[in-house]
Design a protein around this motif. Sequence first.
Motif, short mmCIF file in Angstrom:
data_model
loop_
_atom_site.label_atom_id
_atom_site.label_comp_id
_atom_site.label_asym_id
_atom_site.label_seq_id
_atom_site.Cartn_x
_atom_site.Cartn_y
_atom_site.Cartn_z
N LYS A 241 0.83 -1.20 0.00
CA LYS A 241 0.00 0.00 0.00
C LYS A 241 0.86 1.25 0.00
N ASP A 242 1.89 1.22 -0.86
CA ASP A 242 2.89 2.29 -0.82
C ASP A 242 2.30 3.67 -1.10
N ARG A 243 1.37 3.77 -2.03
CA ARG A 243 0.81 5.08 -2.37
C ARG A 243 0.00 5.66 -1.22
N GLU A 244 -0.69 4.79 -0.49
CA GLU A 244 -1.43 5.25 0.68
C GLU A 244 -0.48 5.74 1.77
N MET A 245 0.66 5.09 1.89
CA MET A 245 1.62 5.42 2.94
C MET A 245 2.30 6.77 2.70
N GLU B 257 1.04 9.62 2.03
CA GLU B 257 0.36 10.68 2.78
C GLU B 257 0.75 10.68 4.25
N HIS C 62 2.83 -0.05 10.22
CA HIS C 62 2.20 -0.42 8.95
C HIS C 62 2.97 -1.47 8.16
N HIS D 188 5.61 -1.15 6.35
CA HIS D 188 6.14 -0.63 5.09
C HIS D 188 7.50 0.02 5.35
N SER E 151 6.70 5.65 -5.63
CA SER E 151 5.37 5.68 -5.01
C SER E 151 4.68 7.02 -5.29
#
Length: 342
Positions: free
Chosen positions: A16-20, A22, A37, A39, A80
Motif C-alpha cells: 500500500k505504498d501510495r497510501e503510505m 500521505e 504499517h 512498510h 510511489s
Amino acid sequence: MSKVAIRGLYKIFGPKDREMVELVQGGMTKPDLMEQHGHVLGLEDINVDMAAGEITVIMGLSGSGKSTLIRHLNRLIDPSAGEILVDGEDVMKLGRAQLRALRQKKMSMVFQKFALLPHKTVQENAEMPLSVQGVDVSEQTAQARKWLARVGLDGFEDRFPAQLSGGMQQRVGIARALAANTDIMLMDEAFSALDPLIRTDMQDLLLELQAELQKTIVFITHDLDEALKIADHLVILKDGRVVQQGEPQDILLNPNDPYIEDFVSDINRARVLRVRSVMKPVSTDSFDGDVTANATLEDLITLSDGDTNRLYRVTDGNDVLGQLDMKDLVKALVPRTTTGPG
C-alpha cells in the motif's frame, strides 16, 4: 533546463505504498511506518536537478537509498509518488516501447559487478548495446573496437572476461556503455569492487573521457574521497532523504548538518580543496607568484614551502581571478562545524 530532474520523489516498499505516502508527508517517521504499517520508507521527497554534461554524484552510507534512487531514472524501480523528467519528459508517462527506447538509446548503465557475459568475448560484450539497437554488424564491430581502444583494451578484443583483471573487466563495462552512444550514463558503485590503485586509475580515466565527451553522468558511491574527486554536483543522502547537495567544494567548506560534518571530518582537505574555493578578490598588485585556480591547497603548500607570509595571484589562463593569502589557506584546512564545542 536540467537534463534529468527529480521532483518530489517518494519510494515506499510495501503493498500500500501510495497510501503510505500521505502518512510520511504528514510527519510519520521511517521507524513508525515500519512498526505500525509494515512498510519501508526508501526515499522521501527527493528533489535534484542534474545538468547536461556534468557528473552528479549521489553518495551515502549503506541503506541511505542511493542505489534505489538511480534505479528510478530508467524505471527499473517505479516511485510511489513524484516525477522523473528526462529532457523535460516525464518518464512515468512512457509506454512500454518508449521506455525500451529510453533504456536502449538515452541511458546506459555501468554496474559494480561488471555484468559481463562470461561466454562472450570482450568484443562481443562491447557490441551488445549496438546489437540490441539493431545497428549494422560492421558498425557494431567498428564502434566496439573504437571504445575498447579508447579505454586501453586494444588487443584484448578476443579475450574472455575470466582472462581479465577486475580493472580490465570494468573497462569493458565502460566501453560497452560508451558504445551505446547514450546522452546519459548511470554508474552504480562502478569502482567499489576494485583495489584502491586500480580504482584511482578508473577515476582518472572517467574524468579524462568526460572532459572529451561531456556526458551526463549519474555516479553512485559511498566513498567521499571519490565523490569529491569526480563530482560537479554532489548529493548526500541519509535514510532516504537529501541532507545536503551542491558544489562539492562548497559542501566541504560549509557543511550544513552534523551528519555532513562527520562525513567530511577525516578528509585530507589540503589534497581535496582547490585554490578557487578559498581565494578572495584582488586587493593588491604585489604577489609572491602565480597559482592556477584548480590547483589544490596541497600544491600551493609545496609551492610556498609552507611560508604563511606569502600571497599568490590566482589565474586561469590569461585571466586573473583573485588572490590567496597563505594565512587564509591555513584557516581553510581547519574543518568548520555547525555544532560548536561539546
